[in-house]
Every structure is written in C-alpha cells, then in structure tokens.
Design a protein around this motif. Structure first.
Motif, mmCIF file in Angstrom:
data_model
loop_
_atom_site.group_PDB
_atom_site.id
_atom_site.type_symbol
_atom_site.label_atom_id
_atom_site.label_comp_id
_atom_site.label_asym_id
_atom_site.label_seq_id
_atom_site.Cartn_x
_atom_site.Cartn_y
_atom_site.Cartn_z
ATOM 1 N N THR A 147 0.839 -1.199 0.000
ATOM 2 C CA THR A 147 0.000 0.000 0.000
ATOM 3 C C THR A 147 0.877 1.253 0.000
ATOM 4 O O THR A 147 1.947 1.277 0.621
ATOM 5 N N PHE A 148 0.402 2.272 -0.699
ATOM 6 C CA PHE A 148 1.137 3.527 -0.835
ATOM 7 C C PHE A 148 0.464 4.596 0.009
ATOM 8 O O PHE A 148 -0.773 4.703 0.032
ATOM 9 N N ASP A 179 1.805 -7.271 1.672
ATOM 10 C CA ASP A 179 3.220 -7.603 1.856
ATOM 11 C C ASP A 179 4.033 -6.438 2.398
ATOM 12 O O ASP A 179 5.064 -6.660 3.043
ATOM 13 N N GLY A 180 3.611 -5.203 2.123
ATOM 14 C CA GLY A 180 4.407 -4.073 2.567
ATOM 15 C C GLY A 180 3.673 -2.757 2.408
ATOM 16 O O GLY A 180 2.534 -2.698 1.917
ATOM 17 N N VAL A 181 4.338 -1.689 2.834
ATOM 18 C CA VAL A 181 3.842 -0.325 2.667
ATOM 19 C C VAL A 181 5.001 0.535 2.171
ATOM 20 O O VAL A 181 6.170 0.206 2.400
ATOM 21 N N VAL A 367 8.582 -3.035 -9.145
ATOM 22 C CA VAL A 367 7.401 -2.498 -8.476
ATOM 23 C C VAL A 367 6.697 -1.521 -9.417
ATOM 24 O O VAL A 367 7.344 -0.701 -10.059
ATOM 25 N N VAL A 368 5.379 -1.614 -9.480
ATOM 26 C CA VAL A 368 4.591 -0.661 -10.264
ATOM 27 C C VAL A 368 3.551 -0.031 -9.348
ATOM 28 O O VAL A 368 2.830 -0.728 -8.632
ATOM 29 N N ALA A 369 3.496 1.283 -9.334
ATOM 30 C CA ALA A 369 2.532 2.012 -8.509
ATOM 31 C C ALA A 369 1.315 2.366 -9.357
ATOM 32 O O ALA A 369 1.452 2.843 -10.488
ATOM 33 N N ARG A 370 0.135 2.123 -8.815
ATOM 34 C CA ARG A 370 -1.121 2.417 -9.500
ATOM 35 C C ARG A 370 -2.144 2.930 -8.495
ATOM 36 O O ARG A 370 -2.168 2.507 -7.336
ATOM 37 N N SER A 371 -3.006 3.815 -8.967
ATOM 38 C CA SER A 371 -4.204 4.145 -8.212
ATOM 39 C C SER A 371 -5.144 2.958 -8.339
ATOM 40 O O SER A 371 -5.402 2.474 -9.449
ATOM 41 N N VAL A 372 -5.656 2.446 -7.212
ATOM 42 C CA VAL A 372 -6.430 1.198 -7.204
ATOM 43 C C VAL A 372 -7.783 1.436 -6.543
ATOM 44 O O VAL A 372 -7.868 2.055 -5.476
ATOM 45 N N ASN A 461 5.363 -6.703 -7.955
ATOM 46 C CA ASN A 461 4.843 -6.054 -6.753
ATOM 47 C C ASN A 461 3.982 -4.874 -7.184
ATOM 48 O O ASN A 461 4.461 -3.969 -7.864
ATOM 49 N N LEU A 462 2.700 -4.918 -6.817
ATOM 50 C CA LEU A 462 1.793 -3.815 -7.123
ATOM 51 C C LEU A 462 1.687 -2.919 -5.903
ATOM 52 O O LEU A 462 1.239 -3.351 -4.831
ATOM 53 N N LEU A 463 2.099 -1.666 -6.066
ATOM 54 C CA LEU A 463 2.016 -0.677 -5.002
ATOM 55 C C LEU A 463 0.680 0.042 -5.152
ATOM 56 O O LEU A 463 0.488 0.836 -6.066
ATOM 57 N N CYS A 464 -0.250 -0.270 -4.262
ATOM 58 C CA CYS A 464 -1.647 0.166 -4.393
ATOM 59 C C CYS A 464 -1.883 1.488 -3.668
ATOM 60 O O CYS A 464 -1.749 1.555 -2.445
ATOM 61 N N ASP A 465 -2.246 2.507 -4.433
ATOM 62 C CA ASP A 465 -2.696 3.760 -3.844
ATOM 63 C C ASP A 465 -4.221 3.713 -3.815
ATOM 64 O O ASP A 465 -4.885 3.930 -4.827
ATOM 65 N N PHE A 466 -4.775 3.413 -2.662
ATOM 66 C CA PHE A 466 -6.221 3.249 -2.534
ATOM 67 C C PHE A 466 -6.963 4.580 -2.400
ATOM 68 O O PHE A 466 -8.167 4.576 -2.178
#
Length: 495
Positions: A147-148, A179-181, A367-372, A461-466
């Motif tokens: 999570t981002f 898995d992480g932040v 790692v790829v960051a996306r708005s999720v 690894n998907l870095l999720c910006d919720f």
C-alpha cells in the motif's frame, strides 16, 4: 434420426453375454461390418451389397471402401472447412455487448480481455512478447501487494489527523495480509506532509511485526547521502530487517527551489549520492570525494544495516533512458503511477531484457505504482470514480509548482525532457482516460485482468494507492482495502 424406440427395435441384447442379437434379416454379408450395411475395407470381397439394395447404393458403398476414396473425401472436407469463412455470408450486425456483460471469472488471465481492456491490452502484449522469447516469462510468479501512503493533507485536517489516518491504514494492511507499505517524501506543500520518511517508518516499525517498510521515494538530491545511509540502516535494525529503500531524483521544482538546488543537477546528484550510500553500506571503511558530496576522512557506518549486503533498492524510473541505465546496473525500478499502462509495461519489458543482456540474474522484484479501486460491479466503480473526481481539484497536484520546470527557461529542466508538459496535463485528463490508461479500477474480474497484465509484463509487486488524493472517509477506505484483500489478492496467492 431414428427415435429411441426405433433404435431399440433394430437391435436387442443377449441377456447372457450383453452382445447385440441380430434379427434374421441382418445376416452378415461377406465384406460387411457386423451389424451394418457399410463395406469392410479389410475384406477381400468387393462389389457385394445388402439383399435388395439399389445397385447405385452398392456401387457407392463399395467405392467408399477404397483408401484412396477416403483420402479424397477427407481432402475435400478440409478444403471446404478452410473456405467456409470466405463462402459464408456476412452475418447481420448485432449490437456490442455492454462491458459488464462479460463473465466475472476471477482467475488470472480469464475473462473477455478484448471487451474489458481495449485500450492497452495489445500494447502490453507487444511489450512482453520479446520477454517471453528471452525465457523471462513471469506468469507463474507470485504477485506481491503493498500500500502507498502519500500523507496528503485535505482541507480541515490537522497534521496529526493525517498521520493518525495513515498509521491506522498501515496497521490494517498488515492485518489483511498485504506484503508491505511505502511512504512518500514531500516538502513545502500539503500535497504530502512527511518530510522525513525514516522517522515515520521507525514509528510504523513499532506498530507492525511483519510488513515490509518502504520508502516511495527518498528524493536523494535533497539530502546528504551519509545521513540517508545512517538513518536507513537504523530503521532496518529497529524493524528487524524489514526496510525497502525506494529512491529517486525527484521532480517538483518547488522542492528544489526551496532547498536552493538546481533541478538540472538532479540526475548527477542522484547518481553520486547512490554511490556514497552503497559504499557506506558495503565497505568497512569508506571515503568519497565527488562533485557534490565528500566524506572528508575515511569513515565507517554505524549502525550497519541488518540485511546483507544491504536493504533492497528500487529506483523510480519510467523513461526509456533511465530504465535502461539502471537495468544495466541491475537496479530494480519502481514505475510511476502517473505513467500510462503502455509506458509502464514498456518500462518493465525494457528493464528485464536489458538486465538479461547485461548478465544480471532473473528474479529481481519490479514495483509498479497504481491508483487502485475495486467495487462489487463495474457500474458502481465508474460511478464512484466520477464522484471522486468531482469532489477533488487535481490542479492542486498537477500544476507548474509540481512540474519539473526550470524557472530560468519556463521549460522542462535538463534531464526531464521526457516529462515536458506531462504533469500539467495530469490535472486535466478525463475520467475515461483514467479508467482505460491509468488506474487499476473496476469490479474484481476487471481488476484481476489488469493486475495479470502488469504481472505478465514483468512486474512482481503492485504498489496500491487506494486513495491518497481522494477525500474518502477512513471507514470507506478500510472497506475498499478489505474488499480488495478478499476478492482480488487470493487470485495471485496460489503460486
């Protein structure tokens, strides 16, 4: 076709053997299959027909018994099959099915991709096709989820409100099995109110036990690299070896101006700072004399990182030049959330191919960051997206102060030409563009499809910006995270 009653009258079965009992009229003729009027190709008898059959039928039946005739007929059938699409009249046009009519198959790779993801599926396929040729397919590899946290301060919030909000979400992420932040560093604006990531990560380490604790990112040109190496090592020790260090050169002109640093120097400063950090982490005694930084005397880092040889590094990169440069060094990338799916998929393919040619072993975590955002239905996801966009002014994020603009020229600073006008455009893109090109969003089936394509492109690894920039109440944010963890993440945990 005969009815079942007719078929039953044609053949009866012996009670003792279970084999068909023929009626008197069904005596076997020479050259015939038992119980049928067709010729037996293995029989030397030719030309005989069943009693009373017309001569022409007997002739055809005998002709069919020859292997050459069988081959000829088979060829004709094959030819007609090939010509069928050409000879068949065009069907009347029918209205296209609505997007939500696709089956909600939640397996990775299932579903109607062409209908759900028309804008970038083809582009992504072109990107990772060469990777498969190199033997680097990641289809069977487990996908990680992090999570981002931007720590954006909305109107009416105190700084303590912002910190408490995100720390509670970090604790929830651990509870849900993420898995992480990763936390973002920013300065001088409410866009992000964490100027020192290591202070916040040390606090998060005391409130968690399992989560990887990452930066996303430390803006190296704004820091003394010796301090970065020391503080990162200290957090690694305090967390029990859970630190992931994401680093980048930054881009926001307002931050560089505030520190009195020329944005055009960002890349050179970044590369030299990275050299100092890795040197301090990996050598017992280290000395550096460079263009921007120097240690003076020879020094030894205290404390040293717990992880060996050092905490994992990820470099923020998406432009072809930057991705290639760090892939040659074997440094994994963290892809930008503001870049389209096409660009991040291209970046992953470029990184994996370049790293393989340079001799680096496969297995690096990209790692790829996306708005999720995931909702029970596509219709609700679209409606919620429109509600989010209507309630938030994106020009607060994407404007001239945030863009990598050289104040002396009014154009993109040296080394940032790839981003010319990109951040200014980011504040005005339509909801449709965000739906198709930028965000992982939809019902669970669509979201799984999108993540599957990112994974197949090379990300692990998907870095999720919720919703760092969505004015979403805390409880609503928690519901979204729980729904994602329950409906999406299990599809990628089987590997």
């Amino acid at each position: 076709m005969r009815s079942s009653a007719t078929a039953a009258r044609s053949t009866s079965f012996s009670r003792s053997t279970g084999t068909p009992r023929r009626r008197p009229s069904e005596e076997i003729s020479p050259g015939r299959h038992p119980g049928t009027s067709l010729p037996d190709p293995s029989s030397p008898v030719r030309g005989s027909t069943s009693p009373g059959a017309p001569a022409v039928i007997g002739w055809v039946a005998d002709w069919l018994s020859y292997p050459a005739a069988f081959v000829m007929i088979t060829g004709v059938v094959a030819l007609l099959t090939l010509l069928a699409p050409v000879l068949r009249p065009a069907p009347a046009s029918t209205p296209r099915k609505k997007e939500h009519s696709a089956p909600a198959d939640r397996r990775p790779g299932a579903g109607t991709r062409a209908a759900r993801l028309p804008a970038w599926t083809a582009a992504a396929s072109r990107v990772y096709a060469p990777k498969r040729a190199l033997g680097l397919s990641l289809r069977g590899r487990r996908m990680k989820f992090s999570t981002f946290h931007l720590f954006h301060r909305f109107d009416g919030q105190s700084f303590k409100d912002v910190y408490d909000h995100h720390l509670e979400l970090i604790e929830l992420a651990e509870e849900l099995g993420f898995d992480g932040v990763r936390l973002a560093e920013h300065h001088f604006r409410d866009y992000g109110v964490v100027p020192n990531l290591f202070t916040m990560l040390a606090h998060a380490a005391a409130r968690t036990t399992r989560l990887r604790l990452g930066t996303g990112i430390v803006v190296l040109p704004l820091h003394d690299p010796i301090h970065v190496a020391e503080e990162a090592a200290q957090v690694d020790v305090l967390s029990g070896g859970r630190l992931d260090l994401g680093i980048g050169r930054g881009y926001q002109s307002v931050e560089f101006e505030g520190f009195g640093i020329d944005l055009a120097e960002a890349r050179d400063r970044f590369n030299e700072a990275l050299e100092v950090i890795v040197g301090l982490w990996t050598r017992e005694a280290y000395q550096h004399e460079g263009k921007f930084y120097r240690t003076g005397a020879e020094v030894s880092l205290v404390p040293r990182p717990l992880q060996t040889p050092h905490p994992p590094l990820h470099v923020a990169a998406v432009s072809p030049e930057t991705v290639t440069m760090y892939a040659e060094r074997g440094l994994p990338i963290l892809a930008d959330p503001a870049a389209t799916f096409r660009k991040v998929c291209a970046a992953a393919g470029t990184w994996r191919e370049t790293a393989a040619r340079a001799g680096h072993p496969d297995g690096a975590e990209l790692v790829v960051a996306r708005s999720v955002y995931v909702a029970p239905t596509l219709e609700q996801a679209r409606a919620d997206q429109e509600r989010f966009e209507a309630s938030f002014d994106r020009s607060r994020i994407f404007n001239e102060r945030s863009a990598p603009i050289d104040p002396k020229t009014g154009r993109a600073a040296q080394g940032f030409e790839y981003y010319q006008d990109r951040y200014l455009k980011g504040g005005s893109v339509s909801a449709g563009f965000r739906w198709e090109q930028l965000e992982v969003i939809g019902d669970p089936a669509r979201v799984i499809e999108q993540i599957t394509l990112l994974r197949d492109a090379g990300f692990t690894n998907l870095l999720c910006d919720f919703g760092s920039t969505r004015p979403m109440p805390l409880e609503e944010m928690k519901r979204v995270m729980r729904f994602f963890a329950a409906e999406v993440m299990p599809a990628f945990r089987r590997f």
